[in-house]
Design a protein around this motif. Structure first.
Motif: not given
Length: 404
Positions: A121-122, A125, A129-130
């Protein structure tokens, strides 16, 4: 028996003996029943098991999947710690510090050796990105502080790890920075001299002296490439020309053969010696060549054979060389008949010469048929073009009238 066959037979015997010994050993051994199956450790994956079940009702094959061992509750904490230690060493990717991130991050989704799943998880975003990719927006807005979160899970158990980081602009090397500075100076000069008919190039940028020159495209590489291509094409053109010459020679020999046989048989049958008949044919050919300016392959080879005789080569040897140079079966057979004619005289040769005349007649008809087929093939393209013109003449006025 061949030596290789002996080795093959010996090898077959050895392989058969080994296979028989292994089979006997398996039959003689007493197999103990299996009571326990060992599972793969966590992360080792499931295993396909193939076994045989023996009962009073008979033997049955049984196939099933043996699941890997699961962690006990007291093991999970140590496993998560190992996973975090491994993740700490890889998540930065090519970056050397979390406070100077310039390249994309490495976000693995599983630790196979431990059987742990990882979900990323960031915090933003739009920046990361993931999959660990740093966006263009983040690079343009650097430096930026943010956080990424890794969620390690095994079944229902989870462990969360947060990684703070700073996205920075990568440092440029000296040449890249100087090139960017030159581009900025040129942009400013063009803005200042928009109305001028000429653009005065700068002579200095800071303490660096500038010397401007027209860029010269190196022509040697083009000469090297195109020159070699031309040489290769020239080589293949020469080879194609040689093949065409060989084909033309073979075709000319094939066309000349029936006529040469007719003339020689006619002259020899009238009582002339073989060499005299040969010379008569060549004299007539030379007159025809002087009159028309053309040449024919079969008669040229005969003239060469006559020239060899005049230079002192034996007559039989000249006829033999003539057949070998021409190379086709007909000319070789003709040279053999002429050699026999010279050796034996007219005895027994009339029937052979008559037979050769018959075969020459068949060959003449075959040549005429092939020439007709080739002529028909050459007419296909002109006929197509003519039909195209006819269709155009018929269809264009029709289309024009429809439009009106």
């Amino acid at each position: 028996m061949d030596k290789r066959k002996k080795w093959l037979l010996a090898g077959c015997i050895v392989v058969s003996g080994v296979a028989a010994a292994v089979w006997l050993k398996g039959r003689m051994e007493v197999q103990e029943p299996v009571r326990v199956l060992e599972r793969n450790p966590p992360g080792g994956g499931d295993e396909e098991i193939q076994m045989e079940l023996r009962t009073e009702m008979g033997n049955f094959p049984v196939n099933f999947r043996l699941a890997e061992r699961s962690y006990r509750e007291d093991e999970l904490e140590a496993v998560f710690e190992q996973g975090i230690q491994w993740l700490d060493s890889v998540w930065l990717g090519e970056n050397t510090s979390a406070q100077a991130v310039t390249d994309n991050l490495c976000f693995p989704t599983r630790i196979d050796t431990l059987g742990l799943e990882i979900h990323w998880e960031t915090e933003n975003y739009r920046w990361i990105h993931t999959d660990g990719t740093i966006t263009a927006e983040a690079r343009e807005g650097a430096p930026l502080d943010t956080t990424v979160r890794a969620v390690l899970s095994y079944g229902d158990a989870e462990h969360i790890v947060d990684y703070p980081l700073r996205i920075v602009t990568p440092e440029k090397d000296e040449k890249t920075a100087f090139r960017d500075e030159v581009a900025e100076v040129l942009d400013n000069l063009q803005a200042e001299q928009r109305t001028a008919s000429e653009l005065a190039l700068p002579e200095h940028i800071g303490e660096v002296a500038l010397s401007w020159h027209d860029r010269q495209n190196p022509i040697w590489s083009k000469i090297l490439i195109f020159g070699n291509i031309c040489l290769v094409l020239l080589y293949f053109q020469q080879e194609e020309r040689k093949l065409e010459q060989i084909k033309a020679r073979e075709e000319g020999l094939r066309r000349d053969y029936p006529e040469i046989v007719y003339r020689l048989v006619l002259l020899i049958g009238s009582g002339m010696a073989v060499r005299a008949a040969w010379e008569k044919v060549i004299i007539d050919y030379q007159k025809w060549r002087e009159r028309t300016g053309e040449s024919r392959w079969g008669y040229e080879e005969m003239e060469m054979a006559l020239r060899e005789m005049n230079y002192g080569i034996p007559e039989l040897k000249a006829y033999e060389s003539f057949g070998k140079r021409c190379g086709t079966q007909g000319y070789i057979r003709l040279s053999s008949l002429l050699i026999q004619q010279v050796k034996r005289g007219a005895r027994g040769m009339n029937s052979l010469l008559a037979q050769e005349v018959g075969e020459a007649e068949v060959l003449r008809r075959e040549n005429a048929r092939k020439s007709a087929e080739e002529a028909g093939t050459k007419l296909i393209l002109p006929m197509i073009l003519l039909m195209t013109v006819v269709f155009a003449v018929l269809m264009i006025p029709a289309f024009l009238s429809m439009n009106l």
